[in-house]
Structure formats: C-alpha cells, structure tokens
Enzyme design. Structure first.
Site, short mmCIF file in Angstrom:
data_model
loop_
_atom_site.label_atom_id
_atom_site.label_comp_id
_atom_site.label_asym_id
_atom_site.label_seq_id
_atom_site.Cartn_x
_atom_site.Cartn_y
_atom_site.Cartn_z
N TYR A 1 0.87 -1.18 0.00
CA TYR A 1 0.00 0.00 0.00
C TYR A 1 0.90 1.22 0.00
O TYR A 1 2.05 1.18 0.45
CB TYR A 1 -0.89 0.03 1.26
CG TYR A 1 -2.04 -0.94 1.21
CD1 TYR A 1 -3.06 -0.80 0.28
CD2 TYR A 1 -2.14 -2.00 2.12
CE1 TYR A 1 -4.13 -1.68 0.24
CE2 TYR A 1 -3.21 -2.89 2.08
CZ TYR A 1 -4.20 -2.71 1.14
OH TYR A 1 -5.26 -3.59 1.10
N ARG B 1 -16.66 -0.56 5.28
CA ARG B 1 -17.08 -1.96 5.48
C ARG B 1 -17.98 -2.02 6.70
O ARG B 1 -17.51 -1.99 7.84
CB ARG B 1 -15.85 -2.83 5.62
CG ARG B 1 -14.99 -2.71 4.36
CD ARG B 1 -13.63 -3.22 4.55
NE ARG B 1 -12.82 -2.96 3.37
CZ ARG B 1 -11.58 -3.38 3.24
NH1 ARG B 1 -11.03 -4.08 4.21
NH2 ARG B 1 -10.90 -3.08 2.16
N HIS C 1 -10.89 -5.14 -5.55
CA HIS C 1 -10.54 -5.45 -4.17
C HIS C 1 -11.59 -6.38 -3.53
O HIS C 1 -11.91 -6.29 -2.35
CB HIS C 1 -10.43 -4.14 -3.37
CG HIS C 1 -9.29 -4.08 -2.40
ND1 HIS C 1 -8.14 -3.37 -2.63
CD2 HIS C 1 -9.14 -4.64 -1.18
CE1 HIS C 1 -7.33 -3.49 -1.58
NE2 HIS C 1 -7.91 -4.26 -0.70
N GLY D 1 -14.29 -12.83 -7.30
CA GLY D 1 -15.38 -13.76 -7.60
C GLY D 1 -14.96 -15.02 -8.33
O GLY D 1 -15.83 -15.80 -8.72
N ARG E 1 -14.13 -18.61 -8.48
CA ARG E 1 -14.39 -19.69 -7.53
C ARG E 1 -14.20 -21.09 -8.12
O ARG E 1 -14.26 -22.09 -7.40
CB ARG E 1 -15.84 -19.60 -6.98
CG ARG E 1 -16.15 -18.28 -6.27
CD ARG E 1 -15.39 -18.18 -4.94
NE ARG E 1 -15.63 -16.93 -4.26
CZ ARG E 1 -14.81 -15.87 -4.33
NH1 ARG E 1 -13.69 -15.92 -5.07
NH2 ARG E 1 -15.07 -14.77 -3.66
N GLY F 1 -9.00 -14.74 -3.87
CA GLY F 1 -8.87 -14.00 -2.61
C GLY F 1 -9.47 -14.78 -1.46
O GLY F 1 -8.77 -15.59 -0.82
#
Ligand SMILES: Cc1cc2nc3c(=O)[nH]c(=O)nc-3n(C[C@H](O)[C@H](O)[C@H](O)COP(=O)(O)O)c2cc1C
Ligand SMILES: CC(C)CC(=O)C(=O)O
Length: 363
Positions: free
Chosen positions: A129, A164, A256, A289, A291, A310
């Site tokens: 970061y 969040r 992200h 996403g 999978r 992720g």
C-alpha cells in the site's frame, strides 16, 4: 479434501472462524453490490465449445513475468493469514509452492517475508500500500528483492479504506497476537486498538495510507527496487493505458473483492476494455469472484493471462493449512483442464474470446 469445491470450503471455514473474523473476510463495502456483481458476472457467461479437437493432452501451463507456472490460477494478497491458521502465510506459501502457483503476499502479512520465502518454489510477489511513511515502503521493497520475491504489486485502489459496514458494526480490530510483522509495530498500532475508531482498520488506514498517490509517484518506487512493479486495482481502459505508459510490468483488474468502491464494475465486465487498452504490452491478471475452473476459463477467454483467488485462499488455509491451499489450487486447476477439454481448447493459447457467447455489460 481434494474434491471440495470452493463453496464447500466456504461452508466448512465458516464453522470454524470466529464471527467477527468471518465478517472481516466475507464482507465488502457499502451494500456489497460489487461483491455480488463479481460472482454474478461469471455465472452469466455462456461458453461456445468446439468439438472434434484432439484434447487427449491438456496443458494449463503459463509464463508470467518470465516465470513458468503450472497453472494460471494464483493467490491474491489478503492480510493477516494468522487470523485463520497459526502458520499463516508460511503455510500458504508452501501450499502454492506444491502446485507451482503464484502467491501474492500482502504488505500486512503476519509472517516475515524471509520466513514466507523460505519454503517457496513458486514465484512470490509482494503487495504494497502507498503509506505516508515512504521509508517503510522502500525498506520492504529492498527486503522483498533480497528474499527472492519476483515483483512488487502496488494496490492503487485504496487511498482510504472502503466503508465496510460489518467491521464498523463489529468494532473490528485485529487480535493483538496477530501482527503485520514486516512493518514497525508503532505504524500498525491503530489496527489493534478497539478505541481507534468503529473499524480499527479504517482508522489505521486513515492514519497511515497516503491518499495523494498519482501516476507521477510510480517513478519513485521503480527507482527504489530492481523488481518489476505491477499495479493492482485497475478497472478502466483509461487507467490501463496510463499504467502501460508509466511502465507497469503487469496490471491486475480488481475491485478489491468489492471491498473498496461499492457499485464499482464487476471485474469480469471491466476485463475486456482493460485487455483491449493494454493490447499485449504487459500481462493482465484479474481477481474478484473467481471460484472455479469454469470461472478461470471465462476470464482467460476474455483475455486474462492469470486469475487470482482472494477469499477462497483463506477458506482453504483455515480448513486445511498448506495442504488445503494446495488442494484448492489443484482442484481449480483440474477443473479448468476438464473444462478446457470439454470446450475443445487443449492449451491456453486456444482459449480466446470466441469461447464466450456474449457478455452483457448491464447488470
Ligand atoms: C480478508 C481480505 C483481506 C484482503 N487484504 C488485502 C490486502 O491486504 N491487500 C490487497 O491488495 N488486497 C487485499 N484484499 C483483496 C484481494 O487481494 C482480492 O482483490 C479480492 O479478495 C479478490 O476477490 P475474491 O475474494 O472474490 O476472490 C483482501 C481481501 C480479503 C477478502
Ligand atoms: C488490513 C486491510 C487494510 C486489508 C484488507 O482488508 C483489504 O485490503 O481489503
């Protein structure tokens, strides 16, 4: 374990991960629209299989930044692996190494870069970061090169943390026994401080992340490390073109995991315009996403060179440690090879846009 799909791992992991850590992992920002859009985009794609093609041998191998990998499926950077397994990123790296797969280690890893690099045969990249403490970045960039990491991955989508709501409601702070050990404790203190803010992570980011990052700053990072610099968090043709113009070694199409700008485009929907703008100048990776092997195949057909997992990485690590991570990678890769055979595409070179019927942009 081998036959478990990512969704099965998710169910198992949920049973053993403490509720507020589960929410930290599972959650996105705002209404979690983008989290849902990421998986919906994959579910909506339809394939155009070819027949009468010799698929008696199927090859999932790929070369990425000069490294030969057995699979285009790798692991996205996720912070604090010790939240779900005592061995943390050392176990994750061992799992990825077993499958000769890419592992992008997070700046906020809970094990040292040197310990993580020790067992790894597969390539490691280090995510960074943009912190106000520029010396901390420079030190990490140097250490990464010395430890054998092959690239730096700058996350460019986090001038501040997404809102969040699960973490805010839980007043989430990282358990003090789990530390981002590659950075000074003083720099990370707010992440562990329940008084720091409703979400300690957001309070910490507000204190330490530098929101002034622009294209002009990339030269600073490139001067401080011999490693190629990859940009993570690109979602538009405009930024993809700028990334290439500023010397990015690769770009990662990412929102992200729906944790930053809620309402941002699904990564699969952003992928074609990024691929077109990059026009072969550098590799394009995508996360968000993914999978299954089918998801990987769809992304590869739309021009991605590799895909990253992720949340599934954390589910696999929580439930099976390094073997769980290796099993996840093997399962998704086997699934990809299976679908390549059924689609009449024996190698990744044969996987192109003609494999996809139509992808709608409005969803
Ligand atoms: C628990 C968690 C922690 C994450 N930590 C980081 C991080 O430290 N740095 C980063 O660049 N991305 C981070 N990400 C985003 C991932 O790299 C990736 O973009 C995203 O998870 C992909 O979507 P998926 O979870 O649907 O596979 C994190 C994601 C999750 C779920
Ligand atoms: C510790 C955090 C800033 C990492 C994270 O949750 C994320 O990047 O999504």
């Amino acid at each position: 374990m081998t036959d478990l799909r990512a969704d099965d791992l998710r169910t198992l992991a949920r049973q053993q991960i403490p509720a507020e850590v589960w929410d930290f992992i599972e959650g996105g920002s705002g209404d979690e629209l983008t989290v849902a859009a990421n998986t919906a985009a994959f579910a909506a794609a339809r394939l155009r299989p070819r027949v009468m093609v010799d698929v008696s041998a199927v090859d999932t191998g790929v070369t990425l930044l000069d490294a030969r990998l057995d699979t285009p499926v790798g692991l996205a950077p996720t912070a604090y692996h010790q939240l779900v397994h005592p061995d943390g990123e050392v176990a994750t790296a061992a799992g990825a190494a077993k499958e000769n797969a890419l592992f992008v280690v997070a700046m906020f890893a809970s094990r040292t870069l040197e310990d993580i690099a020790a067992p790894a045969a597969g390539p490691l990249w280090l995510q960074l970061y943009w912190l106000r403490d520029r010396d901390a970045i420079a030190r990490l960039a140097r250490r990464a090169a010395a430890a054998g990491f092959a690239a730096l991955v700058l996350a460019v989508d986090a001038p501040r943390l997404g809102r969040r709501l699960r973490d805010i409601r839980n007043r989430f702070a990282v358990d003090g026994r789990v530390r981002a050990v590659n950075l000074d404790a003083s720099l990370m203190a707010a992440s562990h401080d329940r008084q720091a803010g409703a979400s300690a992570l957001a309070a910490h980011a507000a204190q330490t992340f530098d929101a002034s990052l622009t294209w002009a700053d990339l030269a600073w990072l490139r001067e401080r490390s011999p490693l190629p610099v990859v940009l993570k968090g690109i979602l538009t043709a405009e930024d993809a073109a700028a990334a290439v113009a500023h010397g990015a070694a690769a770009v990662i199409v990412s929102n992200h995991g729906g944790r930053q700008l809620d309402g941002a485009v699904a990564t699969l929907d952003a992928l074609p315009e990024v691929v077109e703008a990059v026009d072969g100048a550098c590799p394009v990776l995508v996360d968000g996403g993914v999978r299954s092997g089918r998801d990987a195949l769809i992304a590869l057909a739309l021009g991605a060179d590799a895909v990253l997992l992720g949340r599934p990485t954390l589910w696999a690590l929580a439930t099976g440690g390094s073997d769980g991570v290796a099993d996840l990678l093997r399962h998704v890769t086997d699934d990809l090879a299976h679908d390549m055979a059924l689609a009449g595409r024996p190698s990744l070179r044969d996987v192109d846009r003609r494999l996809i019927r139509a992808v709608t942009n409005a969803r």
